[in-house]
Design a protein around this motif. Structure first.
Motif, PDB file in Angstrom:
ATOM      1  N   THR A 221      10.052 -80.309 -18.020  1.00  0.00           N
ATOM      2  CA  THR A 221       8.642 -80.005 -18.311  1.00  0.00           C
ATOM      3  C   THR A 221       8.359 -79.899 -19.805  1.00  0.00           C
ATOM      4  OG1 THR A 221       9.133 -77.635 -18.099  1.00  0.00           O
ATOM      5  CG2 THR A 221       8.315 -78.780 -16.141  1.00  0.00           C
ATOM      6  N   LEU A 222       9.299 -80.314 -20.648  1.00  0.00           N
ATOM      7  CA  LEU A 222       9.099 -80.180 -22.085  1.00  0.00           C
ATOM      8  C   LEU A 222       8.007 -81.143 -22.558  1.00  0.00           C
ATOM      9  CD1 LEU A 222       9.871 -78.981 -24.781  1.00  0.00           C
ATOM     10  CD2 LEU A 222      11.685 -80.696 -24.982  1.00  0.00           C
ATOM     11  N   GLN A 223       6.924 -80.600 -23.066  1.00  0.00           N
ATOM     12  CA  GLN A 223       5.836 -81.407 -23.587  1.00  0.00           C
ATOM     13  C   GLN A 223       5.080 -80.594 -24.635  1.00  0.00           C
ATOM     14  OE1 GLN A 223       3.198 -82.344 -20.368  1.00  0.00           O
ATOM     15  NE2 GLN A 223       2.775 -80.220 -19.860  1.00  0.00           N
ATOM     16  N   ILE A 224       4.455 -81.296 -25.566  1.00  0.00           N
ATOM     17  CA  ILE A 224       3.706 -80.627 -26.625  1.00  0.00           C
ATOM     18  C   ILE A 224       2.369 -80.168 -26.048  1.00  0.00           C
ATOM     19  CG2 ILE A 224       2.641 -80.877 -28.883  1.00  0.00           C
ATOM     20  CD1 ILE A 224       4.717 -83.008 -29.520  1.00  0.00           C
ATOM     21  N   PRO A 225       2.048 -78.869 -26.154  1.00  0.00           N
ATOM     22  CA  PRO A 225       0.762 -78.381 -25.617  1.00  0.00           C
ATOM     23  C   PRO A 225      -0.418 -78.994 -26.372  1.00  0.00           C
ATOM     24  CG  PRO A 225       2.289 -76.574 -26.096  1.00  0.00           C
ATOM     25  CD  PRO A 225       2.861 -77.806 -26.720  1.00  0.00           C
ATOM     26  N   CYS A 226      -1.598 -78.880 -25.791  1.00  0.00           N
ATOM     27  CA  CYS A 226      -2.801 -79.342 -26.474  1.00  0.00           C
ATOM     28  C   CYS A 226      -3.017 -78.514 -27.739  1.00  0.00           C
ATOM     29  CB  CYS A 226      -4.015 -79.259 -25.547  1.00  0.00           C
ATOM     30  SG  CYS A 226      -4.466 -77.578 -25.073  1.00  0.00           S
ATOM     31  N   MET A 227      -3.871 -78.989 -28.636  1.00  0.00           N
ATOM     32  CA  MET A 227      -4.032 -78.360 -29.938  1.00  0.00           C
ATOM     33  C   MET A 227      -4.467 -76.897 -29.817  1.00  0.00           C
ATOM     34  SD  MET A 227      -3.619 -78.533 -33.118  1.00  0.00           S
ATOM     35  CE  MET A 227      -3.221 -80.298 -33.202  1.00  0.00           C
ATOM     36  N   ASP A 228      -5.405 -76.614 -28.906  1.00  0.00           N
ATOM     37  CA  ASP A 228      -5.880 -75.231 -28.738  1.00  0.00           C
ATOM     38  C   ASP A 228      -4.746 -74.310 -28.303  1.00  0.00           C
ATOM     39  OD1 ASP A 228      -8.395 -76.006 -29.471  1.00  0.00           O
ATOM     40  OD2 ASP A 228      -9.163 -76.169 -27.426  1.00  0.00           O
ATOM     41  N   ASP A 229      -3.981 -74.757 -27.290  1.00  0.00           N
ATOM     42  CA  ASP A 229      -2.858 -73.945 -26.812  1.00  0.00           C
ATOM     43  C   ASP A 229      -1.776 -73.812 -27.874  1.00  0.00           C
ATOM     44  OD1 ASP A 229      -4.064 -73.503 -24.432  1.00  0.00           O
ATOM     45  OD2 ASP A 229      -2.786 -74.826 -23.239  1.00  0.00           O
ATOM     46  N   LEU A 230      -1.535 -74.901 -28.617  1.00  0.00           N
ATOM     47  CA  LEU A 230      -0.494 -74.878 -29.645  1.00  0.00           C
ATOM     48  C   LEU A 230      -0.821 -73.859 -30.733  1.00  0.00           C
ATOM     49  CD1 LEU A 230       2.148 -76.096 -30.684  1.00  0.00           C
ATOM     50  CD2 LEU A 230       0.788 -77.841 -31.863  1.00  0.00           C
ATOM     51  N   LEU A 231      -2.081 -73.822 -31.160  1.00  0.00           N
ATOM     52  CA  LEU A 231      -2.495 -72.858 -32.175  1.00  0.00           C
ATOM     53  C   LEU A 231      -2.368 -71.424 -31.653  1.00  0.00           C
ATOM     54  CD1 LEU A 231      -5.653 -74.656 -33.648  1.00  0.00           C
ATOM     55  CD2 LEU A 231      -3.402 -74.400 -34.727  1.00  0.00           C
ATOM     56  N   LEU A 232      -2.750 -71.221 -30.397  1.00  0.00           N
ATOM     57  CA  LEU A 232      -2.625 -69.881 -29.808  1.00  0.00           C
ATOM     58  C   LEU A 232      -1.169 -69.449 -29.695  1.00  0.00           C
ATOM     59  CD1 LEU A 232      -5.324 -69.973 -26.981  1.00  0.00           C
ATOM     60  CD2 LEU A 232      -5.293 -68.439 -28.952  1.00  0.00           C
ATOM     61  N   ILE A 233      -0.303 -70.386 -29.293  1.00  0.00           N
ATOM     62  CA  ILE A 233       1.124 -70.079 -29.144  1.00  0.00           C
ATOM     63  C   ILE A 233       1.737 -69.709 -30.498  1.00  0.00           C
ATOM     64  CG2 ILE A 233       3.382 -71.115 -28.644  1.00  0.00           C
ATOM     65  CD1 ILE A 233       1.983 -72.685 -26.391  1.00  0.00           C
ATOM     66  N   LEU A 234       1.397 -70.477 -31.531  1.00  0.00           N
ATOM     67  CA  LEU A 234       1.906 -70.165 -32.873  1.00  0.00           C
ATOM     68  C   LEU A 234       1.378 -68.818 -33.351  1.00  0.00           C
ATOM     69  CD1 LEU A 234       1.623 -73.668 -34.599  1.00  0.00           C
ATOM     70  CD2 LEU A 234       3.706 -72.512 -33.819  1.00  0.00           C
ATOM     71  N   LEU A 235       0.113 -68.525 -33.045  1.00  0.00           N
ATOM     72  CA  LEU A 235      -0.465 -67.239 -33.442  1.00  0.00           C
ATOM     73  C   LEU A 235       0.220 -66.086 -32.703  1.00  0.00           C
ATOM     74  CD1 LEU A 235      -2.611 -65.813 -35.116  1.00  0.00           C
ATOM     75  CD2 LEU A 235      -4.235 -66.162 -33.234  1.00  0.00           C
ATOM     76  N   ILE A 236       0.507 -66.282 -31.421  1.00  0.00           N
ATOM     77  CA  ILE A 236       1.220 -65.261 -30.641  1.00  0.00           C
ATOM     78  C   ILE A 236       2.600 -64.999 -31.253  1.00  0.00           C
ATOM     79  CG2 ILE A 236       2.321 -64.778 -28.414  1.00  0.00           C
ATOM     80  CD1 ILE A 236      -0.006 -66.348 -27.124  1.00  0.00           C
ATOM     81  N   ALA A 237       3.289 -66.083 -31.635  1.00  0.00           N
ATOM     82  CA  ALA A 237       4.624 -65.940 -32.228  1.00  0.00           C
ATOM     83  C   ALA A 237       4.556 -65.168 -33.544  1.00  0.00           C
ATOM     84  CB  ALA A 237       5.245 -67.322 -32.447  1.00  0.00           C
ATOM     85  N   VAL A 238       3.580 -65.500 -34.389  1.00  0.00           N
ATOM     86  CA  VAL A 238       3.438 -64.832 -35.688  1.00  0.00           C
ATOM     87  C   VAL A 238       3.105 -63.348 -35.503  1.00  0.00           C
ATOM     88  CG1 VAL A 238       2.035 -64.705 -37.784  1.00  0.00           C
ATOM     89  CG2 VAL A 238       2.793 -66.918 -36.937  1.00  0.00           C
ATOM     90  N   VAL A 239       2.142 -63.059 -34.616  1.00  0.00           N
ATOM     91  CA  VAL A 239       1.743 -61.669 -34.379  1.00  0.00           C
ATOM     92  C   VAL A 239       2.903 -60.876 -33.769  1.00  0.00           C
ATOM     93  CG1 VAL A 239       0.169 -60.168 -33.090  1.00  0.00           C
ATOM     94  CG2 VAL A 239      -0.691 -62.246 -34.155  1.00  0.00           C
ATOM     95  N   GLY A 240       3.676 -61.511 -32.859  1.00  0.00           N
ATOM     96  CA  GLY A 240       4.827 -60.842 -32.249  1.00  0.00           C
ATOM     97  C   GLY A 240       5.893 -60.477 -33.267  1.00  0.00           C
TER      98      GLY A 240
END
Length: 318
Positions: A221-240
């Protein structure tokens, strides 16, 4: 009072303010991570775990090099425990984000905060730490709060079958987070202060990357998320990562027991965030259960602080 004593007292007060402030910000940042994950549409906990692990590795490696810390310790048992702790923490993080997909944010966060009580019970059994009657009663009270939050279908008949199934799955995943966090804290207690936190952060990172890639490879299932999800995921990682650093600094400035009390406010933050941004009002039973868990965690921690201060005063008199 001379100048040096006033300066020392002022410095101590500043450390307390910084410690409490950073602990409060850390609790808010972790609740914010859960809120942000609610807005992720197509990606799941696997993508969040991979992004968090990669970013944390990028942050921790330069810090480890700057401090000239050894990645691996001389003792094989210590190395194994550090790696096990990393693997447990990775699983706990994955369970937490998975639970948010099924259960309301406030309920999932409330369940994960029962870890404070469960750690005391496990430490009593595994590390032979003392456990008083009050601690046992608070553990029972926490269990009551957990039942009110979980609202099992055999006790609460007014839930729709689909909602009941989702809620049960979410609560079970959140409780799996509790078990992982408890095991992680017990391992950290066993290791003591001899291992720097950056070393555990680095091992968490590479274990998380290996786990995520292995999971993607097995499921295909490895795939690059859409731009909106990708930005949210990176933001979650940074905030975490920011939350983890804030909590580490707060522990350096203030006593661990005081920090744990402030950390419990994550429940309140989660309830407020889901009400303001998601428009979700918790049910009366869920709200009561969350407040019971919050109350039990605070009282238990304050009791431990008081006991520790009493022992210290007694040792000073002797």
């Amino acid at each position: 009072m001379n100048y040096s004593n006033r300066k020392e007292k002022c410095s101590e007060k500043c450390n307390k303010v910084v410690g409490f402030t950073f602990a409060l910000l850390a609790a808010f940042s972790w609740a914010l991570c859960g809120l942000l994950f609610k807005y992720v549409k197509d990606a799941g906990a696997d993508e969040v775990q991979l992004a968090r692990s990669i970013l944390q590795f990028i942050v921790s490696l330069p810090l480890l090099t700057y401090r000239r810390e050894n990645i691996f310790q001389d003792d094989l048992k210590t190395n194994l425990l550090i790696i096990i702790r990393g693997a447990i923490s990775v699983l706990g993080n994955w369970f937490f984000y998975s639970s948010i997909k099924f259960a309301p944010l406030g309920d999932a966060v409330s369940v994960t905060n029962t870890c404070i009580t469960l750690v005391g019970l496990v430490a009593c059994i595994c590390l032979k730490e003392s456990c008083s009657v009050i601690e046992a009663l608070l553990s029972i009270l926490t269990f009551v709060g957990l039942v009110l939050v979980a609202r099992p279908s055999f006790l609460f008949r007014n839930m729709a079958s689909e909602s009941a199934e989702n809620m049960t799955a979410g609560i079970l995943l959140a409780f799996a987070t509790v078990l992982c966090n408890t095991a992680s804290i017990i391992v950290i207690r066993y290791l003591g202060s001899g291992v720097h936190f950056i070393i555990t952060m680095l091992h968490y990172s590479w274990v998380g990357v290996v786990y995520s890639l292995a999971l993607f490879a097995s499921e295909g299932t490895l795939q690059i998320p859409c731009m909106d999800d990708l930005l949210l995921i990176l933001l979650i990682a940074v905030v975490g990562i920011l939350g983890q650093m804030l909590m580490t600094i707060s522990l350096q400035k203030e006593k661990a027991g005081h920090v744990v009390v402030v950390q419990s406010t994550q429940i309140i933050f989660a309830l407020i965030l889901q009400l303001v941004f998601l428009g979700y009002s918790p049910t009366l039973t869920s709200l009561i259960g969350s407040l019971i868990i919050f109350f039990s965690s605070v009282v238990l921690t304050l009791k431990k602080i008081r006991g520790s201060n009493t022992q210290k005063e007694k040792a000073d008199r002797d």
